[in-house]
Design an enzyme around this catalytic site. Structure first.
Site, PDB file in Angstrom:
ATOM      1  N   LYS A   1      -6.108  -0.680 -11.172  1.00 26.34           N
ATOM      2  CA  LYS A   1      -7.148  -1.159 -12.079  1.00 26.34           C
ATOM      3  C   LYS A   1      -8.537  -0.791 -11.585  1.00 26.34           C
ATOM      4  CE  LYS A   1      -5.215  -5.617 -10.678  1.00 26.34           C
ATOM      5  NZ  LYS A   1      -4.543  -6.793 -11.085  1.00 26.34           N
TER       6      LYS A   1
ATOM      7  N   LYS B   1      -9.157  -0.642   1.545  1.00 27.69           N
ATOM      8  CA  LYS B   1     -10.275  -1.383   0.955  1.00 27.69           C
ATOM      9  C   LYS B   1     -11.507  -1.408   1.862  1.00 27.69           C
ATOM     10  CE  LYS B   1      -8.300  -4.398  -2.505  1.00 27.69           C
ATOM     11  NZ  LYS B   1      -6.854  -4.485  -2.600  1.00 27.69           N
TER      12      LYS B   1
ATOM     13  N   LYS C   1      -1.544   5.796  -6.615  1.00 28.31           N
ATOM     14  CA  LYS C   1      -0.949   4.829  -7.555  1.00 28.31           C
ATOM     15  C   LYS C   1      -1.929   4.540  -8.692  1.00 28.31           C
ATOM     16  CE  LYS C   1      -2.502   0.415  -5.728  1.00 28.31           C
ATOM     17  NZ  LYS C   1      -2.304  -0.962  -5.468  1.00 28.31           N
TER      18      LYS C   1
HETATM   19  P1  TYM Z   1      -2.015  -6.994  -7.343  1.00 25.74           P
HETATM   20  O1  TYM Z   1      -2.675  -7.997  -8.183  1.00 25.74           O
HETATM   21  O2  TYM Z   1      -2.819  -5.897  -6.740  1.00 25.74           O
HETATM   22  O3  TYM Z   1      -0.861  -6.315  -8.182  1.00 25.74           O
HETATM   23  C1  TYM Z   1       0.051  -7.106  -8.917  1.00 25.74           C
HETATM   24  C2  TYM Z   1       1.431  -6.500  -8.857  1.00 25.74           C
HETATM   25  O4  TYM Z   1       1.441  -5.216  -9.482  1.00 25.74           O
HETATM   26  C3  TYM Z   1       2.040  -4.290  -8.588  1.00 25.74           C
HETATM   27  N1  TYM Z   1       1.413  -2.970  -8.829  1.00 25.74           N
HETATM   28  C4  TYM Z   1       2.094  -1.842  -9.098  1.00 25.74           C
HETATM   29  N2  TYM Z   1       3.411  -1.632  -9.229  1.00 25.74           N
HETATM   30  C5  TYM Z   1       3.787  -0.370  -9.541  1.00 25.74           C
HETATM   31  N3  TYM Z   1       2.923   0.666  -9.728  1.00 25.74           N
HETATM   32  C6  TYM Z   1       1.587   0.476  -9.591  1.00 25.74           C
HETATM   33  N4  TYM Z   1       0.747   1.485  -9.778  1.00 25.74           N
HETATM   34  C7  TYM Z   1       1.125  -0.834  -9.269  1.00 25.74           C
HETATM   35  N5  TYM Z   1      -0.112  -1.377  -9.070  1.00 25.74           N
HETATM   36  C8  TYM Z   1       0.092  -2.684  -8.799  1.00 25.74           C
HETATM   37  C9  TYM Z   1       1.747  -4.826  -7.210  1.00 25.74           C
HETATM   38  O5  TYM Z   1       2.635  -4.322  -6.265  1.00 25.74           O
HETATM   39  C10 TYM Z   1       1.929  -6.311  -7.436  1.00 25.74           C
HETATM   40  O6  TYM Z   1       3.277  -6.678  -7.372  1.00 25.74           O
HETATM   41  N6  TYM Z   1      -1.270  -9.452  -3.132  1.00 25.74           N
HETATM   42  C11 TYM Z   1      -0.849  -9.325  -4.505  1.00 25.74           C
HETATM   43  C12 TYM Z   1      -0.920 -10.617  -5.276  1.00 25.74           C
HETATM   44  C13 TYM Z   1      -0.263 -11.746  -4.568  1.00 25.74           C
HETATM   45  C14 TYM Z   1       1.118 -11.980  -4.474  1.00 25.74           C
HETATM   46  C15 TYM Z   1       1.250 -13.158  -3.691  1.00 25.74           C
HETATM   47  C16 TYM Z   1       2.238 -11.329  -4.991  1.00 25.74           C
HETATM   48  C17 TYM Z   1      -0.897 -12.708  -3.870  1.00 25.74           C
HETATM   49  N7  TYM Z   1       0.026 -13.573  -3.337  1.00 25.74           N
HETATM   50  C18 TYM Z   1       2.500 -13.676  -3.396  1.00 25.74           C
HETATM   51  C19 TYM Z   1       3.479 -11.872  -4.685  1.00 25.74           C
HETATM   52  C20 TYM Z   1       3.593 -13.025  -3.895  1.00 25.74           C
HETATM   53  C21 TYM Z   1      -1.733  -8.316  -5.171  1.00 25.74           C
HETATM   54  O7  TYM Z   1      -2.861  -8.134  -4.835  1.00 25.74           O
HETATM   55  O8  TYM Z   1      -1.158  -7.715  -6.220  1.00 25.74           O
END
Ligand code: TYM
Length: 373
Positions: A243, A150, A240
């Site tokens: 969004k 990022k 990957k």
């Molecule tokens: P975020 O919002 O970027 O993504 C949400 C979840 O989707 C999963 N993910 C994917 N899994 C498989 N293939 C993909 N292409 C793909 N893109 C996204 C991510 O691994 C995630 O599980 N930091 C986290 C949010 C968060 C969180 C937490 C999660 C904040 N605090 C505590 C668990 C526990 C995040 O930015 O995910």
């Protein structure tokens, strides 16, 4: 409390592969008597992709339905403070409410052990993150892959982007979560959470429950080989699905028109081997399609792989996956439309009362350890 009976997608939830063996061999025996906690969150900067859904939302729904029945606590929260590391738009509140509807549309059955809340409505998250900032090191945070990605090429990077994993650690440790269903890209943050918790416990005694290692998290999610789920970008399968990627054909969004989504699968980038094989390293495009097909139909990956092994017509596989994707989206969207905003606000009210009580109690323990109380 409202009771939901959404379930058009129940087959997805129930038939997630590999779960039976994993549960009986590894987990059930040791967890029967100790109630545990499962927790996850998905950011709401925009509508989630099929990657978010298959990597985190669907596994969470299946685990929540199963384990909350056995008395485990299940926390599903909206990490809205994580969202503001980048610009959010006027639709943010709408996206936030929708993000909870996605779990319900995917078959989540609400009961008293499932808690749904917004991070910024539970101030203990921010307070604990500050204290953990005094435990985590800049070296650790600088090594986070997501931070590197990022911040690469940026002239100026906000501190939130750097500090984001510490807030994530607070999200997890406040509720003594044992399991955190996330996609593979978040595994490094889980490991950091473990390191922070171990360091605190080493200094102050048993304050935190240490979440399970990433590989065991993956097994708990039913991924037998211990790797996480990483759904690939359709036009550039080395990366990957995300969004934030520019280019509509690279990703499928949960509210995409089903026919349009099918076309995206038909035009997905593959390779020139003319041999259907699961090999993420050399044939990531084809492997991604096999993975999506398995997760959406609930047919174990190995079975999908052997059904298609050696076939040379990529178009046939694409057609099958396109059909699975469009059927899934049509069912999912019908369920999604049936859920009202009022239902979600009621769930949040109950969930936030629970979360504040639970989080304040854990925060107080940490404040006392640091002599703040
Ligand atoms: P975020 O919002 O970027 O993504 C949400 C979840 O989707 C999963 N993910 C994917 N899994 C498989 N293939 C993909 N292409 C793909 N893109 C996204 C991510 O691994 C995630 O599980 N930091 C986290 C949010 C968060 C969180 C937490 C999660 C904040 N605090 C505590 C668990 C526990 C995040 O930015 O995910």
């Amino acid at each position: 409390m409202i009771k939901y009976s959404h379930g058009v997608l129940a087959h997805l939830v129930e038939r997630f592969h590999g779960m039976e063996e994993v549960r009986s061999s590894n987990l059930l025996y040791s967890t029967t008597f100790i109630m545990k906690t499962i927790l996850t969150g998905v950011r709401v900067n925009s509508e989630p992709t099929l990657g978010n859904f298959l990597g985190a939302i669907l596994p969470m729904v299946r685990l929540a339905n199963e384990y909350s029945q056995q008395g485990w606590q299940v926390n599903i929260f909206v990490p809205d403070l994580h969202s503001i590391i980048s610009e959010v738009d006027g639709d943010f509140q709408k996206n936030l409410v929708n993000s909870i509807k996605y779990y319900l549309a995917a078959g989540l059955r609400i009961n008293e052990n499932i808690h749904i809340y917004r991070q910024s409505y539970v101030p203990a998250h921010s307070e604990m993150a500050w204290i953990l900032n005094c435990v985590a090191t800049t070296g650790e945070l600088g090594r986070m892959i997501q931070f590197k990605e990022k911040s690469a090429g940026q002239k100026s990077v906000n501190v939130g982007i750097f500090d984001y994993p510490v807030l994530m650690a607070a999200d997890i440790l406040l509720y003594s979560a044992n399991y955190v269903p996330v996609g593979e890209d978040q595994f490094q943050h889980i490991e950091l959470t473990r390191d922070i918790a171990i360091r605190v416990n080493h200094k102050f005694g048993d304050i935190f429950v240490i979440p399970e290692k990433s590989a065991d998290q993956a097994k708990f999610m039913g991924i037998v080989n211990g790797d996480g789920i990483r759904i690939r970008d359709l036009t550039n399968p080395e990366k990957k699905m995300s969004k934030s990627t520019i280019g509509d054909n690279s990703k499928i969004m949960l509210l995409d028109n089903p026919e349009k989504a099918a076309k995206k699968i038909m035009s997905a980038t593959t390779d020139s081997y003319a041999n259907i094989k699961y090999d993420m390293l050399n044939q990531p495009g084809i492997s991604n399609l096999l993975q999506i097909e398995s997760l959406l139909t609930g047919v174990p990956l190995q079975e999908v792989i052997s059904t298609w092994a050696g076939e040379s017509h990529y178009g046939d596989l694409k057609k099958k996956v396109a059909e699975s994707v469009s059927t899934f989206l049509a069912n999912f969207q019908a369920d999604f439309q049936a859920i009202s905003d009022e239902q979600i606000y009621e769930l949040l009210e109950v969930g936030e009362a629970y979360a504040n009580d639970a989080a304040d109690a854990k925060l107080l323990q940490l404040q006392k350890a640091f002599k703040l109380r």
